[in-house]
Design a protein around this motif. Structure first.
Motif, PDB file in Angstrom:
ATOM      1  N   TYR A 100       0.854  -1.195   0.000  1.00 23.73           N
ATOM      2  CA  TYR A 100       0.000   0.000   0.000  1.00 23.73           C
ATOM      3  C   TYR A 100       0.888   1.242   0.000  1.00 23.73           C
ATOM      4  O   TYR A 100       1.614   1.486   0.963  1.00 23.73           O
ATOM      5  N   ARG A 101       0.820   2.011  -1.068  1.00 24.47           N
ATOM      6  CA  ARG A 101       1.618   3.234  -1.115  1.00 24.47           C
ATOM      7  C   ARG A 101       1.036   4.269  -0.154  1.00 24.47           C
ATOM      8  O   ARG A 101      -0.178   4.466  -0.090  1.00 24.47           O
ATOM      9  N   GLU A 102       1.910   4.946   0.560  1.00 22.44           N
ATOM     10  CA  GLU A 102       1.463   5.909   1.568  1.00 22.44           C
ATOM     11  C   GLU A 102       0.680   7.047   0.920  1.00 22.44           C
ATOM     12  O   GLU A 102       1.121   7.651  -0.056  1.00 22.44           O
ATOM     13  N   GLY A 103      -0.513   7.300   1.469  1.00 23.23           N
ATOM     14  CA  GLY A 103      -1.333   8.414   1.016  1.00 23.23           C
ATOM     15  C   GLY A 103      -1.869   8.291  -0.399  1.00 23.23           C
ATOM     16  O   GLY A 103      -2.228   9.293  -1.024  1.00 23.23           O
ATOM     17  N   ALA A 104      -1.969   7.067  -0.912  1.00 25.96           N
ATOM     18  CA  ALA A 104      -2.345   6.876  -2.324  1.00 25.96           C
ATOM     19  C   ALA A 104      -3.844   6.978  -2.582  1.00 25.96           C
ATOM     20  O   ALA A 104      -4.253   7.143  -3.730  1.00 25.96           O
ATOM     21  N   PHE A 105      -4.667   6.884  -1.519  1.00 24.15           N
ATOM     22  CA  PHE A 105      -6.119   6.778  -1.742  1.00 24.15           C
ATOM     23  C   PHE A 105      -6.907   7.756  -0.861  1.00 24.15           C
ATOM     24  O   PHE A 105      -6.584   7.978   0.297  1.00 24.15           O
ATOM     25  N   ASP A 106      -7.974   8.293  -1.463  1.00 26.54           N
ATOM     26  CA  ASP A 106      -8.908   9.159  -0.735  1.00 26.54           C
ATOM     27  C   ASP A 106     -10.072   8.363  -0.163  1.00 26.54           C
ATOM     28  O   ASP A 106     -10.803   8.853   0.690  1.00 26.54           O
ATOM     29  N   LEU A 107     -10.246   7.133  -0.667  1.00 24.69           N
ATOM     30  CA  LEU A 107     -11.319   6.260  -0.204  1.00 24.69           C
ATOM     31  C   LEU A 107     -10.867   4.813  -0.320  1.00 24.69           C
ATOM     32  O   LEU A 107     -10.301   4.420  -1.338  1.00 24.69           O
ATOM     33  N   VAL A 108     -11.103   4.041   0.732  1.00 25.49           N
ATOM     34  CA  VAL A 108     -10.943   2.592   0.659  1.00 25.49           C
ATOM     35  C   VAL A 108     -12.284   1.962   1.010  1.00 25.49           C
ATOM     36  O   VAL A 108     -12.870   2.271   2.053  1.00 25.49           O
ATOM     37  N   ALA A 109     -12.779   1.096   0.126  1.00 26.10           N
ATOM     38  CA  ALA A 109     -14.014   0.352   0.384  1.00 26.10           C
ATOM     39  C   ALA A 109     -13.632  -1.066   0.796  1.00 26.10           C
ATOM     40  O   ALA A 109     -13.054  -1.808  -0.006  1.00 26.10           O
ATOM     41  N   TRP A 110     -13.934  -1.410   2.041  1.00 27.06           N
ATOM     42  CA  TRP A 110     -13.642  -2.746   2.589  1.00 27.06           C
ATOM     43  C   TRP A 110     -14.993  -3.412   2.825  1.00 27.06           C
ATOM     44  O   TRP A 110     -15.603  -3.288   3.880  1.00 27.06           O
ATOM     45  N   ILE A 111     -15.496  -4.077   1.798  1.00 24.82           N
ATOM     46  CA  ILE A 111     -16.854  -4.621   1.820  1.00 24.82           C
ATOM     47  C   ILE A 111     -16.793  -6.155   1.794  1.00 24.82           C
ATOM     48  O   ILE A 111     -16.377  -6.743   0.790  1.00 24.82           O
TER      49      ILE A 111
END
Length: 201
Positions: free
Chosen positions: A96-107
């Motif tokens: 996981y690249r640091e700060g790469a995402f504004d949203l993570v969906a863990w469904i």
């Protein structure tokens, strides 16, 4: 048989095991999302959630350990006319690249405790400041119900597990209780879940 191969077999048919529509909780969070947000749909299976996020104008990475699932996800994105990056990888060991995402969906991603903790650390690292984590998973109260979920209790979630793994994130919403599922043949009927919307400072 490895778990990823088991999921390959499950996804190999023409039908979508959890339907083509997005998870209802993720859909309900639509007001929080804006076009251009960088989103990671984790354990995305056949792509229903990732494709829907892409349809909302988000820049989506869809990740799952099933190559069969990701091929169906890519085909679904193409059929719907949206761009989406698909990655075949294990959520517990992916970089996981640091700060790469504004949203993570863990469904409905249910992992053994050590893998779950590793994936959670990765997600926290991968979220940008102000980034959101949207989570819905089955709780131990789901055992005995026929609406889906793993049979092994150690794979199930609870409010306490969310608080333990994501204690550094701000809680915007954290609920545990009964919902009604209508998500393809594998998620049908009353179900016991934990739902969370968390934000990185």
């Amino acid at each position: 048989m490895s778990t990823s191969l088991a999921w390959d077999e499950r996804f190999a048919g023409g039908d979508f095991q959890f339907g083509e529509a997005p998870n209802r909780y993720l859909q309900a969070l639509r007001p929080w999302f804006s076009p251009g947000m960088r989103a990671l749909s984790l354990g995305d299976g056949e792509g229903r959630n990732g494709v829907w996020l892409a349809e909302q104008g988000l820049r989506v990475t869809s990740l799952d350990w099933s190559g069969v699932g990701m091929a169906k996800a890519a085909a679904l994105a193409a059929r719907r006319g949206v761009a989406m990056v698909t990655i075949v990888a294990d959520a517990a060991s992916w970089d996981y690249r640091e700060g790469a995402f504004d949203l993570v969906a863990w469904i409905y991603l249910h992992l053994p405790p050590a893998d779950r903790a590793a994936a959670a650390r990765g997600v926290v690292r991968g979220l940008a400041p102000g980034g959101l984590l949207a989570l819905e998973c089955f709780t131990p109260a789901q055992q005995g119900r026929r609406s889906g979920g793993p049979k092994m209790v150690e794979l199930l979630w609870s409010r306490a597990i969310v608080e333990d793994l994501f204690g550094t994130l701000e809680v915007l919403e954290l609920l545990e209780g009964t919902v009604s599922l209508d998500e393809g043949p594998r998620h049908q009927g009353p179900a016991e879940v934990v739902r969370a919307l968390l934000r990185k400072a």
